[in-house]
Design a protein around this motif. Sequence first.
Motif, mmCIF file in Angstrom:
data_model
loop_
_atom_site.group_PDB
_atom_site.id
_atom_site.type_symbol
_atom_site.label_atom_id
_atom_site.label_comp_id
_atom_site.label_asym_id
_atom_site.label_seq_id
_atom_site.Cartn_x
_atom_site.Cartn_y
_atom_site.Cartn_z
ATOM 1 N N ILE A 12 -134.109 22.818 45.403
ATOM 2 C CA ILE A 12 -135.014 23.661 46.241
ATOM 3 C C ILE A 12 -134.023 24.593 47.016
ATOM 4 N N SER A 13 -134.686 25.524 47.354
ATOM 5 C CA SER A 13 -133.720 26.587 48.385
ATOM 6 C C SER A 13 -133.734 26.160 49.851
ATOM 7 N N PRO A 14 -132.551 26.554 50.366
ATOM 8 C CA PRO A 14 -132.462 26.010 51.956
ATOM 9 C C PRO A 14 -133.765 26.430 52.520
ATOM 10 N N GLU A 15 -134.205 27.586 52.366
ATOM 11 C CA GLU A 15 -135.421 28.124 53.218
ATOM 12 C C GLU A 15 -136.485 27.299 52.962
ATOM 13 N N GLU A 16 -136.688 26.591 51.660
ATOM 14 C CA GLU A 16 -138.061 25.862 51.328
ATOM 15 C C GLU A 16 -137.898 24.676 52.271
ATOM 16 N N ALA A 17 -136.477 24.080 52.003
ATOM 17 C CA ALA A 17 -136.400 22.769 52.673
ATOM 18 C C ALA A 17 -136.753 22.943 54.300
ATOM 19 N N TYR A 18 -136.200 23.859 54.743
ATOM 20 C CA TYR A 18 -136.109 23.920 56.381
ATOM 21 C C TYR A 18 -137.840 24.266 56.806
ATOM 22 N N GLU A 19 -138.366 25.107 55.812
ATOM 23 C CA GLU A 19 -139.889 25.102 55.946
ATOM 24 C C GLU A 19 -140.703 23.910 56.116
ATOM 25 N N THR A 20 -140.422 23.037 55.140
ATOM 26 C CA THR A 20 -140.886 21.452 55.037
ATOM 27 C C THR A 20 -140.368 20.725 56.148
ATOM 28 N N LEU A 21 -139.182 20.822 56.653
ATOM 29 C CA LEU A 21 -138.510 20.107 57.701
ATOM 30 C C LEU A 21 -139.113 20.325 58.963
ATOM 31 N N THR A 22 -139.636 21.406 59.266
ATOM 32 C CA THR A 22 -140.205 21.900 60.551
ATOM 33 C C THR A 22 -141.807 21.861 60.482
ATOM 34 N N SER A 23 -142.499 21.621 59.129
ATOM 35 C CA SER A 23 -143.753 21.478 59.266
ATOM 36 C C SER A 23 -144.168 19.926 58.970
ATOM 37 N N ASP A 24 -143.439 19.220 58.503
ATOM 38 C CA ASP A 24 -143.813 17.976 58.201
ATOM 39 C C ASP A 24 -143.017 16.969 58.660
ATOM 40 N N PRO A 25 -143.786 16.109 59.506
ATOM 41 C CA PRO A 25 -143.039 15.217 60.587
ATOM 42 C C PRO A 25 -142.479 14.180 59.916
ATOM 43 N N ASN A 26 -142.706 13.904 58.752
ATOM 44 C CA ASN A 26 -142.046 12.800 57.568
ATOM 45 C C ASN A 26 -140.975 13.114 56.951
ATOM 46 N N ALA A 27 -140.775 14.474 57.143
ATOM 47 C CA ALA A 27 -139.451 15.028 56.099
ATOM 48 C C ALA A 27 -138.163 14.865 56.830
ATOM 49 N N ARG A 28 -137.206 14.355 56.065
ATOM 50 C CA ARG A 28 -135.812 14.296 56.761
ATOM 51 C C ARG A 28 -134.956 15.034 55.850
ATOM 52 N N LEU A 29 -133.791 15.595 56.485
ATOM 53 C CA LEU A 29 -132.469 16.021 55.971
ATOM 54 C C LEU A 29 -131.569 14.875 56.014
ATOM 55 N N VAL A 30 -130.809 14.714 54.794
ATOM 56 C CA VAL A 30 -129.952 13.619 54.498
ATOM 57 C C VAL A 30 -128.476 14.577 54.363
ATOM 58 N N ASP A 31 -127.586 14.687 55.254
ATOM 59 C CA ASP A 31 -126.469 15.387 54.973
ATOM 60 C C ASP A 31 -125.431 14.509 54.526
ATOM 61 N N VAL A 32 -124.909 14.805 53.140
ATOM 62 C CA VAL A 32 -123.882 13.735 52.654
ATOM 63 C C VAL A 32 -122.519 14.093 52.481
ATOM 64 N N ARG A 33 -122.307 15.130 53.345
ATOM 65 C CA ARG A 33 -120.819 15.812 53.482
ATOM 66 C C ARG A 33 -120.115 14.770 54.107
ATOM 67 N N THR A 34 -118.681 14.736 54.430
ATOM 68 C CA THR A 34 -117.783 14.068 55.042
ATOM 69 C C THR A 34 -118.029 14.317 56.503
ATOM 70 N N ARG A 35 -117.563 13.289 57.543
ATOM 71 C CA ARG A 35 -117.342 13.329 58.605
ATOM 72 C C ARG A 35 -116.608 14.420 59.020
ATOM 73 N N ALA A 36 -115.574 14.947 58.316
ATOM 74 C CA ALA A 36 -114.728 16.155 58.703
ATOM 75 C C ALA A 36 -115.514 17.296 58.646
ATOM 76 N N GLU A 37 -116.377 17.293 57.515
ATOM 77 C CA GLU A 37 -117.110 18.645 57.390
ATOM 78 C C GLU A 37 -118.347 18.693 58.299
ATOM 79 N N TRP A 38 -118.917 17.458 58.830
ATOM 80 C CA TRP A 38 -119.984 17.554 60.194
ATOM 81 C C TRP A 38 -119.269 18.243 61.220
ATOM 82 N N ASN A 39 -117.951 17.587 61.553
ATOM 83 C CA ASN A 39 -117.335 17.684 62.856
ATOM 84 C C ASN A 39 -116.683 19.187 62.883
#
Length: 143
Positions: A12-39
């Motif tokens: 799904i597109s990032p926009e679709e994901a963001y729309e659900t993440l901000t409208s559904d309280p049960n939705a979660r984003l799981v970021d699987v990148r490395t610690r270095a990428e997050w930082n």
Amino acid sequence: MSQSVDSPVADISPEEAYETLTSDPNARLVDVRTRAEWNYVGLPDLADADVEPILIEWQTFPTMQVQTNFGDALEQACPNRSAPLYFLCRSGVRSLAAARLAKSLGYTNSFNIKDGFEGPPDEMGHRGLRAGWKASGLPWRQS
């Protein structure tokens, strides 16, 4: 625990994901990148949803070996197997594998965020300009 990555999941597109993440309280984003990428590259900002991304490395830098405990970490962070889970990495490859694993573990609403956080490289080898979370103009922050 077996880590099968053969289960089909939808892109799904990032926009679709963001729309659900901000409208559904049960939705979660799981970021699987490395610690270095997050930082150093940044994180999606989900302040509008009043949640933080769940951070679970699929692979660990610098060896980039797949984490054998990924499924256990996901189960601990997301016990609700019917919640919509949106998996994100740099370009959509690692997150697809992680979403497939989640589906095989019984997470019925697992989705891959197409093009990830930074998308594919452009002609100059730069990411984040053509596709993905950042290029879509979605909120993000950098430390």
